[in-house]
Design a protein around this motif. Structure first.
Motif, PDB file in Angstrom:
ATOM      1  N   LEU A   5       0.863  -1.175   0.000  1.00  0.00           N
ATOM      2  CA  LEU A   5       0.000   0.000   0.000  1.00  0.00           C
ATOM      3  C   LEU A   5       0.899   1.225   0.000  1.00  0.00           C
ATOM      4  CD1 LEU A   5      -2.531  -1.085   2.741  1.00  0.00           C
ATOM      5  CD2 LEU A   5      -2.972  -0.995   0.304  1.00  0.00           C
ATOM      6  N   LEU A   6       0.730   2.108  -0.985  1.00  0.00           N
ATOM      7  CA  LEU A   6       1.561   3.297  -1.101  1.00  0.00           C
ATOM      8  C   LEU A   6       0.691   4.524  -1.330  1.00  0.00           C
ATOM      9  CD1 LEU A   6       4.231   1.928  -3.603  1.00  0.00           C
ATOM     10  CD2 LEU A   6       4.539   2.249  -1.157  1.00  0.00           C
ATOM     11  N   THR A   7       1.122   5.643  -0.774  1.00  0.00           N
ATOM     12  CA  THR A   7       0.496   6.926  -1.062  1.00  0.00           C
ATOM     13  C   THR A   7       1.620   7.875  -1.420  1.00  0.00           C
ATOM     14  OG1 THR A   7      -1.284   6.512   0.494  1.00  0.00           O
ATOM     15  CG2 THR A   7      -0.936   8.788  -0.161  1.00  0.00           C
ATOM     16  N   GLY A   8       1.487   8.505  -2.586  1.00  0.00           N
ATOM     17  CA  GLY A   8       2.521   9.421  -3.034  1.00  0.00           C
ATOM     18  C   GLY A   8       2.071  10.213  -4.238  1.00  0.00           C
ATOM     19  N   ARG A   9       3.003  10.948  -4.800  1.00  0.00           N
ATOM     20  CA  ARG A   9       2.698  11.795  -5.958  1.00  0.00           C
ATOM     21  C   ARG A   9       3.358  11.219  -7.203  1.00  0.00           C
ATOM     22  NH1 ARG A   9      -0.133  16.150  -4.671  1.00  0.00           N
ATOM     23  NH2 ARG A   9      -0.092  16.820  -2.505  1.00  0.00           N
ATOM     24  N   ILE A  10       2.624  11.281  -8.306  1.00  0.00           N
ATOM     25  CA  ILE A  10       3.136  10.759  -9.570  1.00  0.00           C
ATOM     26  C   ILE A  10       4.161  11.756 -10.119  1.00  0.00           C
ATOM     27  CG2 ILE A  10       1.263  11.721 -10.957  1.00  0.00           C
ATOM     28  CD1 ILE A  10       1.358   8.966 -12.486  1.00  0.00           C
ATOM     29  N   THR A  11       5.268  11.254 -10.645  1.00  0.00           N
ATOM     30  CA  THR A  11       6.389  12.114 -11.005  1.00  0.00           C
ATOM     31  C   THR A  11       6.306  12.711 -12.405  1.00  0.00           C
ATOM     32  OG1 THR A  11       7.690  10.229 -11.760  1.00  0.00           O
ATOM     33  CG2 THR A  11       7.956  10.918  -9.450  1.00  0.00           C
ATOM     34  N   LYS A  12       5.528  12.120 -13.310  1.00  0.00           N
ATOM     35  CA  LYS A  12       5.339  12.709 -14.646  1.00  0.00           C
ATOM     36  C   LYS A  12       4.032  12.202 -15.232  1.00  0.00           C
ATOM     37  CE  LYS A  12       7.810   9.380 -17.504  1.00  0.00           C
ATOM     38  NZ  LYS A  12       8.769   9.193 -18.548  1.00  0.00           N
ATOM     39  N   ASP A  13       3.532  12.888 -16.250  1.00  0.00           N
ATOM     40  CA  ASP A  13       2.285  12.480 -16.886  1.00  0.00           C
ATOM     41  C   ASP A  13       2.425  11.066 -17.438  1.00  0.00           C
ATOM     42  OD1 ASP A  13       1.321  15.671 -18.410  1.00  0.00           O
ATOM     43  OD2 ASP A  13       1.134  14.933 -16.367  1.00  0.00           O
ATOM     44  N   PRO A  14       1.488  10.178 -17.112  1.00  0.00           N
ATOM     45  CA  PRO A  14       1.581   8.800 -17.611  1.00  0.00           C
ATOM     46  C   PRO A  14       1.214   8.715 -19.085  1.00  0.00           C
ATOM     47  CG  PRO A  14      -0.390   9.069 -16.307  1.00  0.00           C
ATOM     48  CD  PRO A  14       0.354  10.359 -16.215  1.00  0.00           C
ATOM     49  N   GLU A  15       1.816   7.766 -19.767  1.00  0.00           N
ATOM     50  CA  GLU A  15       1.504   7.505 -21.174  1.00  0.00           C
ATOM     51  C   GLU A  15       1.071   6.054 -21.296  1.00  0.00           C
ATOM     52  OE1 GLU A  15       4.210   8.818 -24.208  1.00  0.00           O
ATOM     53  OE2 GLU A  15       5.022  10.357 -22.878  1.00  0.00           O
ATOM     54  N   ILE A  16      -0.038   5.852 -21.981  1.00  0.00           N
ATOM     55  CA  ILE A  16      -0.556   4.509 -22.156  1.00  0.00           C
ATOM     56  C   ILE A  16       0.159   3.844 -23.325  1.00  0.00           C
ATOM     57  CG2 ILE A  16      -2.464   5.150 -23.700  1.00  0.00           C
ATOM     58  CD1 ILE A  16      -4.174   3.136 -21.984  1.00  0.00           C
ATOM     59  N   ARG A  17       0.418   2.569 -23.181  1.00  0.00           N
ATOM     60  CA  ARG A  17       1.007   1.745 -24.247  1.00  0.00           C
ATOM     61  C   ARG A  17       0.141   0.508 -24.381  1.00  0.00           C
ATOM     62  NH1 ARG A  17       6.639   2.842 -21.876  1.00  0.00           N
ATOM     63  NH2 ARG A  17       7.195   4.711 -23.008  1.00  0.00           N
ATOM     64  N   TYR A  18       0.288  -0.191 -25.479  1.00  0.00           N
ATOM     65  CA  TYR A  18      -0.522  -1.372 -25.739  1.00  0.00           C
ATOM     66  C   TYR A  18       0.375  -2.539 -26.114  1.00  0.00           C
ATOM     67  CZ  TYR A  18      -4.382   1.864 -25.747  1.00  0.00           C
ATOM     68  OH  TYR A  18      -5.299   2.808 -25.365  1.00  0.00           O
ATOM     69  N   THR A  19       0.017  -3.717 -25.623  1.00  0.00           N
ATOM     70  CA  THR A  19       0.739  -4.919 -26.012  1.00  0.00           C
ATOM     71  C   THR A  19       0.358  -5.254 -27.448  1.00  0.00           C
ATOM     72  OG1 THR A  19      -0.998  -6.427 -25.288  1.00  0.00           O
ATOM     73  CG2 THR A  19       0.659  -5.783 -23.638  1.00  0.00           C
ATOM     74  N   GLN A  20       1.000  -6.258 -28.028  1.00  0.00           N
ATOM     75  CA  GLN A  20       0.686  -6.655 -29.401  1.00  0.00           C
ATOM     76  C   GLN A  20      -0.739  -7.167 -29.541  1.00  0.00           C
ATOM     77  OE1 GLN A  20       3.773  -9.437 -30.376  1.00  0.00           O
ATOM     78  NE2 GLN A  20       5.233  -7.816 -30.858  1.00  0.00           N
ATOM     79  N   THR A  21      -1.320  -7.623 -28.436  1.00  0.00           N
ATOM     80  CA  THR A  21      -2.705  -8.110 -28.473  1.00  0.00           C
ATOM     81  C   THR A  21      -3.706  -7.023 -28.098  1.00  0.00           C
ATOM     82  OG1 THR A  21      -2.525  -8.923 -26.213  1.00  0.00           O
ATOM     83  CG2 THR A  21      -2.022 -10.483 -27.985  1.00  0.00           C
ATOM     84  N   GLY A  22      -3.248  -5.789 -27.886  1.00  0.00           N
ATOM     85  CA  GLY A  22      -4.148  -4.673 -27.621  1.00  0.00           C
ATOM     86  C   GLY A  22      -4.470  -4.423 -26.166  1.00  0.00           C
ATOM     87  N   VAL A  23      -3.737  -5.020 -25.235  1.00  0.00           N
ATOM     88  CA  VAL A  23      -3.993  -4.816 -23.810  1.00  0.00           C
ATOM     89  C   VAL A  23      -3.271  -3.539 -23.361  1.00  0.00           C
ATOM     90  CG1 VAL A  23      -3.718  -5.781 -21.495  1.00  0.00           C
ATOM     91  CG2 VAL A  23      -4.225  -7.286 -23.425  1.00  0.00           C
ATOM     92  N   PRO A  24      -4.010  -2.572 -22.778  1.00  0.00           N
ATOM     93  CA  PRO A  24      -3.375  -1.327 -22.346  1.00  0.00           C
ATOM     94  C   PRO A  24      -2.555  -1.504 -21.077  1.00  0.00           C
ATOM     95  CG  PRO A  24      -5.717  -1.271 -21.865  1.00  0.00           C
ATOM     96  CD  PRO A  24      -5.458  -2.550 -22.601  1.00  0.00           C
ATOM     97  N   THR A  25      -1.458  -0.767 -20.998  1.00  0.00           N
ATOM     98  CA  THR A  25      -0.598  -0.785 -19.815  1.00  0.00           C
ATOM     99  C   THR A  25       0.004   0.601 -19.605  1.00  0.00           C
ATOM    100  OG1 THR A  25       1.254  -1.863 -18.703  1.00  0.00           O
ATOM    101  CG2 THR A  25       1.439  -1.584 -21.081  1.00  0.00           C
ATOM    102  N   VAL A  26       0.236   0.943 -18.347  1.00  0.00           N
ATOM    103  CA  VAL A  26       0.865   2.205 -17.980  1.00  0.00           C
ATOM    104  C   VAL A  26       1.950   1.893 -16.957  1.00  0.00           C
ATOM    105  CG1 VAL A  26       0.529   4.368 -16.733  1.00  0.00           C
ATOM    106  CG2 VAL A  26      -1.137   3.663 -18.404  1.00  0.00           C
ATOM    107  N   THR A  27       3.125   2.461 -17.155  1.00  0.00           N
ATOM    108  CA  THR A  27       4.216   2.371 -16.192  1.00  0.00           C
ATOM    109  C   THR A  27       4.511   3.788 -15.725  1.00  0.00           C
ATOM    110  OG1 THR A  27       5.127   0.479 -17.369  1.00  0.00           O
ATOM    111  CG2 THR A  27       6.587   1.593 -15.842  1.00  0.00           C
ATOM    112  N   PHE A  28       4.620   3.973 -14.410  1.00  0.00           N
ATOM    113  CA  PHE A  28       4.901   5.301 -13.879  1.00  0.00           C
ATOM    114  C   PHE A  28       5.664   5.172 -12.578  1.00  0.00           C
ATOM    115  CE2 PHE A  28       0.825   4.006 -12.222  1.00  0.00           C
ATOM    116  CZ  PHE A  28       0.868   4.354 -10.890  1.00  0.00           C
ATOM    117  N   THR A  29       6.162   6.297 -12.090  1.00  0.00           N
ATOM    118  CA  THR A  29       6.910   6.334 -10.839  1.00  0.00           C
ATOM    119  C   THR A  29       6.128   7.148  -9.823  1.00  0.00           C
ATOM    120  OG1 THR A  29       8.986   6.185 -12.046  1.00  0.00           O
ATOM    121  CG2 THR A  29       9.109   6.967  -9.775  1.00  0.00           C
ATOM    122  N   LEU A  30       6.038   6.615  -8.616  1.00  0.00           N
ATOM    123  CA  LEU A  30       5.347   7.271  -7.518  1.00  0.00           C
ATOM    124  C   LEU A  30       6.389   7.724  -6.498  1.00  0.00           C
ATOM    125  CD1 LEU A  30       2.295   7.693  -6.933  1.00  0.00           C
ATOM    126  CD2 LEU A  30       2.439   5.721  -5.440  1.00  0.00           C
ATOM    127  N   ALA A  31       6.394   9.012  -6.164  1.00  0.00           N
ATOM    128  CA  ALA A  31       7.301   9.547  -5.149  1.00  0.00           C
ATOM    129  C   ALA A  31       6.608   9.441  -3.794  1.00  0.00           C
ATOM    130  CB  ALA A  31       7.647  10.993  -5.451  1.00  0.00           C
TER     131      ALA A  31
END
Length: 167
Positions: A5-31
Motif C-alpha cells: 500500500l503506497l500513497t505518493g505523488r506521480i512524477t510525470k504524466d503517464p503515457e498509455i502503451r498497448y501490447t501486441q494483443t491490444g492490452v493497455p498498460t501504464v508504467t509510472f513512478t510514484l514519489a
C-alpha cells in the motif's frame, strides 16, 4: 503474503502503451515520502516504479497527471531481461490491483483529460462486441422503467408478540 500500500505523488504524466494483443498498460513512478527528514531538514522520498494494466491503465492515462496524489495497492514483482548491450537488467516494481486518485478537485475547474492519452484502435474493439456491452446490448436489452412511482404506505403497523422477539 505479498501486499503493498503506497500513497505518493506521480512524477510525470503517464503515457498509455498497448501490447501486441491490444492490452493497455501504464508504467509510472510514484514519489513516496519517507516520513523523516535528513540532517539538513529536507524531506526524503523513495521513487517506486508501478505498473497498471487494462482498466486501471486506461483510468490513469486519462485522468492522472504529474504531481497528483495517489493511493495504490498491489504486489511487488521482480523480473529481469537482457539489455541491448547484453547485460542482464533486474527490475522491481509494484503491479497494481487498486488505484485511488486523492487529488482534490477544484470546484471551478472544467474536467481536463490527460493530453498524453491516446486510445489504441485495438482496444476500442472491446466496446463493439455485442456480448460485452456493445450497441446490440444497449439497443435490444435496455431495461424499461415505469414512469409512475409507487406510493409508500401511509401507515405501517406490525403486530409483534413477545414470543417473536429473540431475547
Amino acid at each position: 503474503m505479498n501486499k503493498v500500500l503506497l500513497t505518493g505523488r506521480i512524477t510525470k504524466d503517464p503515457e498509455i502503451r498497448y501490447t501486441q494483443t491490444g492490452v493497455p498498460t501504464v508504467t509510472f513512478t510514484l514519489a513516496v515520502d519517507r516520513g523523516m527528514r535528513d540532517a539538513n531538514g529536507n524531506r526524503q522520498a523513495d521513487f517506486i516504479s508501478c505498473v497498471a494494466w487494462r482498466g486501471q491503465a486506461d483510468f490513469i492515462s486519462r485522468f492522472i497527471k504529474k504531481g497528483y496524489l495517489m493511493s495504490v495497492e498491489g504486489k511487488i514483482q521482480t523480473r529481469n531481461y537482457q539489455g541491448q548491450d547484453g547485460q542482464t537488467r533486474y527490475v522491481t516494481e509494484v503491479v497494481l490491483d487498486a488505484v485511488e486518485n486523492l487529488q482534490p478537485r477544484d470546484p471551478n475547474a472544467q474536467p481536463q483529460p490527460n493530453p498524453n492519452y491516446h486510445q489504441n484502435n485495438a482496444y476500442q474493439g472491446y466496446n463493439n462486441n455485442p456480448t460485452y456491452g456493445g450497441n446490440a446490448y444497449a439497443q435490444n436489452n435496455a431495461p424499461t422503467y415505469d414512469a409512475q412511482p409507487t406510493e409508500a404506505p401511509q401507515s405501517f403497523s406490525v403486530d409483534v408478540a413477545d414470543d417473536d422477539l429473540p431475547f
